[in-house]
Design a protein around this motif. Structure first.
Motif, short mmCIF file in Angstrom:
data_model
loop_
_atom_site.label_atom_id
_atom_site.label_comp_id
_atom_site.label_asym_id
_atom_site.label_seq_id
_atom_site.Cartn_x
_atom_site.Cartn_y
_atom_site.Cartn_z
N LYS A 1 -6.82 5.20 -11.46
CA LYS A 1 -5.79 6.04 -10.85
C LYS A 1 -6.09 6.21 -9.36
O LYS A 1 -5.18 6.16 -8.52
N THR A 2 -7.37 6.41 -9.04
CA THR A 2 -7.77 6.52 -7.63
C THR A 2 -7.44 5.23 -6.88
O THR A 2 -6.91 5.26 -5.76
N ALA B 1 -7.11 12.29 -6.08
CA ALA B 1 -7.51 11.48 -7.24
C ALA B 1 -9.01 11.15 -7.16
O ALA B 1 -9.72 11.21 -8.18
#
Length: 270
Positions: free
Chosen positions: A211-212, A237
């Motif tokens: 997600k980051t 994130a």
């Protein structure tokens, strides 16, 4: 004497095979039943199954029917024909709901379907079916002696489904890095849904990292009028990843992204 032993053994085997073929071909149901039971007790489930296949329908409604049906289902299970085993165990459960073998049959039927579950990268229809069967067993028999194994099977199937969902999200992340920004947006959404749907997943660390990465790709490649907000989202994130997993295996890659995010954000602080 040593030379005679192999010869005697061969004679016995040939005699057994000859008798088996004879019973297999004749119409004597009782003889088939007796021989099937003998083979079953000896662990020769393949030959037992062939005989039971011929006579199972003949015993429906009869006193021996319950015994024959269970043997028939379990012989399929023992020889690894799990689709047939699952089907026959389900028939047994419906036909003999008060049987002492009810719980065992329910468990083995559910377990049979778990063997049909395919590799996570392939279609997971059979995994869904197996998970439903094993979960029904767990709900129906919460005090069963088979419960520990049933829970292990359910956990294994669940991990496979989680892995499938995570890999799809990871593919969106990779596509977002090289192609359209929409893939990064889809990746972020997919990963957020993944963590919402699977709060206890063993893949949480990986999901937070990707997600980051997706948020970073989206921010770095964004139009200037959307870039600041997306950089802040990527920063958030990153923070969630490091806070949740301070010693994450993805630390080096994540920290490199963090440096670039901070550098880009300096342009907006000015």
């Amino acid at each position: 004497m040593k030379k005679l032993l192999p010869l005697l053994l061969l004679v016995l085997i040939l005699g057994s095979c000859s008798e088996y073929q004879k019973v297999l071909k004749n119409q004597d149901v009782k003889a088939k039943y007796e021989m099937a039971e003998k083979f079953y007790d000896e662990g020769d489930f393949k030959r037992a199954n062939r005989l039971l296949e011929q006579i199972a329908s003949k015993y429906i409604g009869k006193p021996q029917g319950e015994r024959v049906m269970f043997f028939f289902a379990n012989s399929y299970y023992q020889i690894g024909q799990y689709n047939d085993a699952g089907y026959q165990f389900e028939r047994f459960v419906k036909a003999y709901p008060r049987s002492e073998k009810m719980q065992e049959a329910s468990f083995l039927g559910a377990k049979s379907y778990s063997y049909l579950s395919r590799k996570y990268s392939l279609d997971q229809t059979d995994t869904d079916k197996a998970l439903l069967k094993i979960q029904n067993f767990i709900n129906t028999y919460p005090d069963s002696e088979y419960l520990p194994e049933a829970n292990e099977i359910a956990a294994s199937l669940t991990r496979k489904k989680e892995k499938k969902a995570l890999e799809i999200a990871k593919q969106f992340t990779k596509l977002g890095e090289f192609y359209d920004l929409e893939y990064s947006i889809s990746a972020i959404k997919a990963l957020e849904n993944f963590m919402l749907d699977n709060p206890g997943t063993i893949y949480k660390e990986e999901a937070l990292y990707y997600k980051t990465l997706a948020a970073y790709n989206l921010a770095i490649n964004s139009h200037p009028n959307k870039k600041e907000e997306r950089l802040k989202n990527a920063n958030e994130a990153y923070g969630k990843l490091i806070k949740t997993f301070p010693e994450t295996e993805f630390a080096k890659k994540a920290n490199n992204m963090k440096e670039k995010i901070d550098k880009e954000l300096q342009n907006y602080s000015k």
